[in-house]
Design a protein around this motif. Structure first.
Motif, PDB file in Angstrom:
ATOM      1  N   GLN A 155       0.807  -1.221   0.000  1.00 33.83           N
ATOM      2  CA  GLN A 155       0.000   0.000   0.000  1.00 33.83           C
ATOM      3  C   GLN A 155       0.845   1.278   0.000  1.00 33.83           C
ATOM      4  OE1 GLN A 155      -2.233  -0.946   3.680  1.00 33.83           O
ATOM      5  NE2 GLN A 155      -4.079  -0.857   2.433  1.00 33.83           N
ATOM      6  N   LEU A 156       2.129   1.158   0.215  1.00 31.88           N
ATOM      7  CA  LEU A 156       2.978   2.337   0.410  1.00 31.88           C
ATOM      8  C   LEU A 156       3.025   3.249  -0.807  1.00 31.88           C
ATOM      9  CD1 LEU A 156       5.969   0.670   2.287  1.00 31.88           C
ATOM     10  CD2 LEU A 156       4.285   2.254   3.245  1.00 31.88           C
ATOM     11  N   GLY A 157       3.069   4.552  -0.549  1.00 32.24           N
ATOM     12  CA  GLY A 157       3.208   5.553  -1.587  1.00 32.24           C
ATOM     13  C   GLY A 157       3.989   6.745  -1.058  1.00 32.24           C
ATOM     14  N   GLU A 158       4.424   7.613  -1.946  1.00 31.88           N
ATOM     15  CA  GLU A 158       5.242   8.759  -1.544  1.00 31.88           C
ATOM     16  C   GLU A 158       4.544  10.088  -1.775  1.00 31.88           C
ATOM     17  OE1 GLU A 158       8.872   8.405  -3.689  1.00 31.88           O
ATOM     18  OE2 GLU A 158       9.578   6.665  -2.548  1.00 31.88           O
ATOM     19  N   ASN A 159       3.371  10.043  -2.398  1.00 35.08           N
ATOM     20  CA  ASN A 159       2.665  11.285  -2.699  1.00 35.08           C
ATOM     21  C   ASN A 159       1.158  11.071  -2.595  1.00 35.08           C
ATOM     22  OD1 ASN A 159       4.772  13.304  -3.817  1.00 35.08           O
ATOM     23  ND2 ASN A 159       5.250  11.393  -4.898  1.00 35.08           N
ATOM     24  N   ILE A 160       0.449  12.183  -2.454  1.00 36.06           N
ATOM     25  CA  ILE A 160      -1.001  12.164  -2.503  1.00 36.06           C
ATOM     26  C   ILE A 160      -1.391  12.107  -3.974  1.00 36.06           C
ATOM     27  CG2 ILE A 160      -3.106  13.483  -2.022  1.00 36.06           C
ATOM     28  CD1 ILE A 160      -1.548  14.688   0.392  1.00 36.06           C
ATOM     29  N   THR A 161      -1.934  10.971  -4.409  1.00 37.64           N
ATOM     30  CA  THR A 161      -2.162  10.773  -5.838  1.00 37.64           C
ATOM     31  C   THR A 161      -3.618  10.923  -6.257  1.00 37.64           C
ATOM     32  OG1 THR A 161      -2.252   8.395  -5.391  1.00 37.64           O
ATOM     33  CG2 THR A 161      -0.148   9.293  -6.134  1.00 37.64           C
ATOM     34  N   SER A 162      -4.537  10.781  -5.334  1.00 36.61           N
ATOM     35  CA  SER A 162      -5.948  10.973  -5.648  1.00 36.61           C
ATOM     36  C   SER A 162      -6.638  11.593  -4.445  1.00 36.61           C
ATOM     37  CB  SER A 162      -6.619   9.649  -6.026  1.00 36.61           C
ATOM     38  OG  SER A 162      -6.668   8.782  -4.907  1.00 36.61           O
ATOM     39  N   MET A 163      -7.772  12.227  -4.688  1.00 36.24           N
ATOM     40  CA  MET A 163      -8.449  12.943  -3.614  1.00 36.24           C
ATOM     41  C   MET A 163      -9.953  12.690  -3.671  1.00 36.24           C
ATOM     42  SD  MET A 163      -6.289  16.521  -3.552  1.00 36.24           S
ATOM     43  CE  MET A 163      -6.539  16.877  -5.288  1.00 36.24           C
ATOM     44  N   PRO A 164     -10.388  11.492  -3.244  1.00 38.20           N
ATOM     45  CA  PRO A 164     -11.823  11.183  -3.279  1.00 38.20           C
ATOM     46  C   PRO A 164     -12.584  11.876  -2.156  1.00 38.20           C
ATOM     47  CG  PRO A 164     -10.614   9.398  -2.255  1.00 38.20           C
ATOM     48  CD  PRO A 164      -9.573  10.367  -2.772  1.00 38.20           C
ATOM     49  N   ALA A 165     -13.856  12.071  -2.365  1.00 35.83           N
ATOM     50  CA  ALA A 165     -14.707  12.619  -1.318  1.00 35.83           C
ATOM     51  C   ALA A 165     -14.731  11.647  -0.140  1.00 35.83           C
ATOM     52  CB  ALA A 165     -16.116  12.838  -1.848  1.00 35.83           C
ATOM     53  N   SER A 166     -14.772  12.185   1.067  1.00 35.16           N
ATOM     54  CA  SER A 166     -14.788  11.345   2.255  1.00 35.16           C
ATOM     55  C   SER A 166     -16.020  10.446   2.266  1.00 35.16           C
ATOM     56  CB  SER A 166     -14.777  12.207   3.514  1.00 35.16           C
ATOM     57  OG  SER A 166     -15.002  11.424   4.663  1.00 35.16           O
ATOM     58  N   LYS A 167     -15.839   9.251   2.733  1.00 34.03           N
ATOM     59  CA  LYS A 167     -16.927   8.282   2.833  1.00 34.03           C
ATOM     60  C   LYS A 167     -17.831   8.584   4.020  1.00 34.03           C
ATOM     61  CE  LYS A 167     -17.599   3.248   3.143  1.00 34.03           C
ATOM     62  NZ  LYS A 167     -16.885   1.941   3.225  1.00 34.03           N
ATOM     63  N   TYR A 168     -17.286   9.314   5.025  1.00 35.68           N
ATOM     64  CA  TYR A 168     -18.015   9.477   6.284  1.00 35.68           C
ATOM     65  C   TYR A 168     -18.325  10.927   6.660  1.00 35.68           C
ATOM     66  CZ  TYR A 168     -16.163   4.735   6.697  1.00 35.68           C
ATOM     67  OH  TYR A 168     -15.838   3.424   6.456  1.00 35.68           O
ATOM     68  N   TYR A 169     -17.653  11.906   6.039  1.00 32.25           N
ATOM     69  CA  TYR A 169     -17.812  13.312   6.441  1.00 32.25           C
ATOM     70  C   TYR A 169     -18.282  14.192   5.286  1.00 32.25           C
ATOM     71  CZ  TYR A 169     -14.988  11.765  10.400  1.00 32.25           C
ATOM     72  OH  TYR A 169     -14.518  11.092  11.499  1.00 32.25           O
ATOM     73  N   LYS A 170     -19.042  15.223   5.631  1.00 29.84           N
ATOM     74  CA  LYS A 170     -19.502  16.193   4.639  1.00 29.84           C
ATOM     75  C   LYS A 170     -18.369  17.140   4.250  1.00 29.84           C
ATOM     76  CE  LYS A 170     -24.375  16.658   6.061  1.00 29.84           C
ATOM     77  NZ  LYS A 170     -25.376  17.606   6.607  1.00 29.84           N
ATOM     78  N   ASN A 171     -18.326  17.484   2.978  1.00 30.47           N
ATOM     79  CA  ASN A 171     -17.428  18.531   2.470  1.00 30.47           C
ATOM     80  C   ASN A 171     -15.953  18.297   2.802  1.00 30.47           C
ATOM     81  OD1 ASN A 171     -19.719  20.001   1.494  1.00 30.47           O
ATOM     82  ND2 ASN A 171     -20.037  20.774   3.584  1.00 30.47           N
ATOM     83  N   LEU A 172     -15.561  17.036   2.929  1.00 34.10           N
ATOM     84  CA  LEU A 172     -14.158  16.709   3.155  1.00 34.10           C
ATOM     85  C   LEU A 172     -13.658  15.780   2.063  1.00 34.10           C
ATOM     86  CD1 LEU A 172     -13.440  16.053   6.947  1.00 34.10           C
ATOM     87  CD2 LEU A 172     -12.966  18.092   5.582  1.00 34.10           C
ATOM     88  N   ILE A 173     -12.373  15.898   1.782  1.00 38.67           N
ATOM     89  CA  ILE A 173     -11.691  15.030   0.823  1.00 38.67           C
ATOM     90  C   ILE A 173     -10.663  14.215   1.588  1.00 38.67           C
ATOM     91  CG2 ILE A 173     -10.103  15.016  -1.140  1.00 38.67           C
ATOM     92  CD1 ILE A 173     -11.495  17.617  -2.059  1.00 38.67           C
ATOM     93  N   TYR A 174     -10.652  12.921   1.352  1.00 38.02           N
ATOM     94  CA  TYR A 174      -9.700  12.047   2.033  1.00 38.02           C
ATOM     95  C   TYR A 174      -8.406  11.959   1.230  1.00 38.02           C
ATOM     96  CZ  TYR A 174      -7.516   7.848   3.924  1.00 38.02           C
ATOM     97  OH  TYR A 174      -6.618   6.968   4.478  1.00 38.02           O
TER      98      TYR A 174
END
Length: 212
Positions: A155-174
């Motif tokens: 699962q390891l990565g070195e950068n933020i590669t995608s920014m999906p909407a949060s599954k549990y919170y309003k108006n947040l991106i995970y």
């Protein structure tokens, strides 16, 4: 001779009690900003995790925000989940026993245990949190996992590669999470790593926390 033996015994006892300090860290750029975040774990007599947000440019090194905690129990209640508001102005960090908000505009961090107002749960999150039984929650959210879990090497990565909407919170991106990397023989001294959202699911209620 007896004095020398006594000194060796004392030195051995001190080493076993305190031991050498070992530490591991990982740094990633905070996508869309001039900041980067470093997560680290240190082992000595006790165990500590911390994360710090600082400008990537060396000339701004004085602007530094650090948060640290002592840890207990495997996998040492460790990890930090990262979120960003939809308008990109603020970042949220969840640790399970505290949450923090970082304001990019002025470089300030605030938070702790029940110290800040968290973003509201979305419709899915509201339905899930109202379920009281463990089996009910697992059936409703079968892919959900808590923050305090080891990171798999794949699962390891070195950068933020995608920014999906949060599954549990309003108006947040995970954005992803930090934590200890699983090894063949999990032990004190494991390396730490980052899992971008593209390689690992958002922890269930990654900002909600409970104070001991």
């Amino acid at each position: 001779m007896r004095i020398a033996i006594g000194l060796l015994i004392v030195a051995g006892l001190l080493y076993s009690c305190f031991g050498p300090t070992r530490s591991h860290s990982v740094t990633i750029p905070l996508k869309g900003t001039e900041y980067e975040i470093t997560y680290s774990m240190s082992w000595g007599r006790s165990m500590h995790q911390k994360f710090k947000v600082l400008p990537a440019e060396a000339w701004s090194i004085g602007m530094l925000t650090t948060v640290g905690y002592e840890l207990y129990d495997k996998p040492y209640n460790s990890g930090v989940s990262i979120y960003r508001t939809a308008d990109s102005k603020e970042f949220y960090f969840g640790l399970g026993y505290g949450a923090y908000k970082f304001n990019e505009a002025d470089g300030t961090m605030e938070g702790g245990c029940y110290k800040i107002d968290l973003p509201a749960h979305n419709e899915f999150g509201e339905k899930l949190i109202k379920l009281s039984g463990f089996k009910e929650r697992e059936a409703f959210d079968p892919s959900g996992r808590g923050l305090w879990n080891y990171i798999e090497p794949s699962q390891l990565g070195e950068n933020i590669t995608s920014m999906p909407a949060s599954k549990y919170y309003k108006n947040l991106i995970y954005l992803g999470r930090f934590g200890l990397v699983r090894s063949v023989k999990p032990r004190r001294g494991n390396r730490v790593g980052f899992v971008p959202a593209s390689k690992g699911a958002e922890p269930r209620f990654g900002l909600d926390h409970w104070c001991g």
